[in-house]
Design a protein around this motif. Structure first.
Motif, PDB file in Angstrom:
ATOM      1  N   PHE A 159      50.302  41.856  27.874  1.00  0.00           N
ATOM      2  CA  PHE A 159      49.346  40.794  28.200  1.00  0.00           C
ATOM      3  C   PHE A 159      49.236  40.602  29.706  1.00  0.00           C
ATOM      4  O   PHE A 159      48.124  40.469  30.248  1.00  0.00           O
ATOM      5  N   GLN A 160      50.394  40.604  30.394  1.00  0.00           N
ATOM      6  CA  GLN A 160      50.367  40.455  31.846  1.00  0.00           C
ATOM      7  C   GLN A 160      49.658  41.626  32.521  1.00  0.00           C
ATOM      8  O   GLN A 160      48.883  41.446  33.471  1.00  0.00           O
ATOM      9  N   LEU A 161      49.919  42.846  32.005  1.00  0.00           N
ATOM     10  CA  LEU A 161      49.255  44.012  32.578  1.00  0.00           C
ATOM     11  C   LEU A 161      47.755  43.960  32.364  1.00  0.00           C
ATOM     12  O   LEU A 161      46.965  44.315  33.261  1.00  0.00           O
ATOM     13  N   ASN A 162      47.332  43.494  31.209  1.00  0.00           N
ATOM     14  CA  ASN A 162      45.901  43.368  30.938  1.00  0.00           C
ATOM     15  C   ASN A 162      45.262  42.341  31.870  1.00  0.00           C
ATOM     16  O   ASN A 162      44.138  42.543  32.383  1.00  0.00           O
ATOM     17  N   GLU A 163      45.971  41.248  32.092  1.00  0.00           N
ATOM     18  CA  GLU A 163      45.440  40.242  33.012  1.00  0.00           C
ATOM     19  C   GLU A 163      45.306  40.802  34.432  1.00  0.00           C
ATOM     20  O   GLU A 163      44.315  40.543  35.133  1.00  0.00           O
ATOM     21  N   ARG A 164      46.305  41.566  34.863  1.00  0.00           N
ATOM     22  CA  ARG A 164      46.222  42.167  36.203  1.00  0.00           C
ATOM     23  C   ARG A 164      45.060  43.151  36.296  1.00  0.00           C
ATOM     24  O   ARG A 164      44.357  43.217  37.317  1.00  0.00           O
ATOM     25  N   ALA A 170      37.816  42.417  38.652  1.00  0.00           N
ATOM     26  CA  ALA A 170      36.980  41.363  39.259  1.00  0.00           C
ATOM     27  C   ALA A 170      36.610  41.705  40.692  1.00  0.00           C
ATOM     28  O   ALA A 170      35.636  41.150  41.233  1.00  0.00           O
ATOM     29  N   ASN A 171      37.364  42.618  41.316  1.00  0.00           N
ATOM     30  CA  ASN A 171      37.046  43.056  42.690  1.00  0.00           C
ATOM     31  C   ASN A 171      36.226  44.337  42.720  1.00  0.00           C
ATOM     32  O   ASN A 171      35.930  44.851  43.800  1.00  0.00           O
ATOM     33  N   ASP A 172      35.886  44.889  41.537  1.00  0.00           N
ATOM     34  CA  ASP A 172      35.147  46.149  41.484  1.00  0.00           C
ATOM     35  C   ASP A 172      33.646  45.889  41.409  1.00  0.00           C
ATOM     36  O   ASP A 172      33.191  44.886  40.841  1.00  0.00           O
ATOM     37  N   LEU A 173      32.901  46.840  41.938  1.00  0.00           N
ATOM     38  CA  LEU A 173      31.444  46.785  41.917  1.00  0.00           C
ATOM     39  C   LEU A 173      30.925  48.179  41.614  1.00  0.00           C
ATOM     40  O   LEU A 173      31.355  49.158  42.215  1.00  0.00           O
ATOM     41  N   GLU A 174      30.000  48.282  40.654  1.00  0.00           N
ATOM     42  CA  GLU A 174      29.391  49.552  40.279  1.00  0.00           C
ATOM     43  C   GLU A 174      27.929  49.563  40.712  1.00  0.00           C
ATOM     44  O   GLU A 174      27.194  48.610  40.444  1.00  0.00           O
ATOM     45  N   ILE A 175      27.529  50.647  41.365  1.00  0.00           N
ATOM     46  CA  ILE A 175      26.165  50.803  41.875  1.00  0.00           C
ATOM     47  C   ILE A 175      25.559  52.028  41.210  1.00  0.00           C
ATOM     48  O   ILE A 175      26.118  53.131  41.272  1.00  0.00           O
ATOM     49  N   THR A 176      24.432  51.872  40.563  1.00  0.00           N
ATOM     50  CA  THR A 176      23.753  52.969  39.864  1.00  0.00           C
ATOM     51  C   THR A 176      22.391  53.223  40.491  1.00  0.00           C
ATOM     52  O   THR A 176      21.831  52.373  41.204  1.00  0.00           O
TER      53      THR A 176
END
Length: 282
Positions: A159-164, A170-176
């Motif tokens: 659970f902790q690993l999934n939260e991390r 949340a800091n990732d951004l995808e550009i298509t």
């Protein structure tokens, strides 16, 4: 000491009758002889008498009417014709049968003792097996408790690993939709995109930058004869979530509006994405 062939008890020297054929010895009372009488050397025991075949050696047949003086009746055989012989034979057989029954009883008792001993040993082994089985079950219960704790700890770690991972996403951004070229510099391309969006670009805010997935190619070849690469998604991981949110807000502000069209009044509107969509309507 010699035992009696009829009753099986030991014989004394005075109270003994020996058969001159089989040399078996008997009590005089067991073979219906007087105790004080002397036994002749020609005396035969009842067992040997039964084995002697009977034969008729009379030279002439007896007459039914009257006695023939030329053929007198046979003299009575004192040795074999005694009336006490059937009684003596029956007594010997009864004693023999009693001895056999006694031996059978002894065998049955011995068998019972052996069976009781075997059943007792079986009960003991069964009790030992049950006690060992209960001990193993207790150990299994004791082992299962730590296993449950370990499973709970593993579940918490997952659970902790999934939260991390969610925090990192949340800091990732995808550009298509950005054309892909061979030997391109994604860092320079990202700075150009920042200028187009009107946001400040700082290389120190970027943790990771790459195109996702393997290289893909179109089926239609380009004008130079080489097959064009299909554009892959650009993934940017920022050091701070605020920078990523800034890029997202700028992209939403500069996003083009959606175009819908209909051929005639009353027809349903169709979303226009490419020129081919316009050709389909008109």
């Amino acid at each position: 000491m010699v035992k009696c062939g009829a009753c099986g008890k030991f014989l004394s020297t005075t109270d003994r009758a020996c058969c001159h054929k089989c040399t078996a010895a008997y009590h005089k009372a067991c073979v219906a002889l007087p105790t004080l009488a002397n036994v002749k050397d020609s005396w035969i025991c009842p067992g040997c008498k039964i084995k002697i075949p009977k034969s008729d050696n009379t030279p002439c047949k007896p007459h039914t009417a009257g006695n023939d003086p030329a053929c007198p009746p046979p003299a009575e055989d004192v040795t074999h014709g005694s009336a006490e012989e059937p009684k003596l034979d029956l007594a010997v057989e009864i004693r023999s049968l009693r001895n056999e029954l006694k031996s059978v009883r002894n065998e049955v008792r011995e068998y019972r003792r052996e069976m009781q001993a075997a059943l007792g040993s079986f009960d003991t082994k069964l009790c030992e097996f049950e006690s060992r089985l209960s001990a193993i079950e207790k150990k299994q219960e004791q082992i299962s408790l730590p296993n449950e704790k370990i499973e709970e700890a593993v579940s918490d770690l997952k659970f902790q690993l999934n939260e991390r991972e969610q925090d990192l996403l949340a800091n990732d951004l995808e550009i298509t939709g950005v054309p892909e070229k061979k030997g391109e510099n994604l860092l320079n391309l990202s700075s150009i995109l920042a200028i187009k969006l009107g946001v400040t670009f700082d290389e120190r805010n970027i943790v990771h930058l790459e195109r996702l997935g393997p290289v893909r190619r179109n089926r239609v070849e380009g004008s130079d004869g080489d097959s064009e690469q299909r554009s892959r998604t650009i993934a940017i991981r920022f050091a701070r979530r605020a920078t990523r949110d800034q890029w997202v807000r700028a992209a939403r502000v500069r996003r083009n509006g959606q175009i819908f069209a209909r051929k005639a009044e009353g027809n349903g509107s169709i979303y226009i994405r490419t020129e081919k969509d316009v050709e389909k309507i008109f």
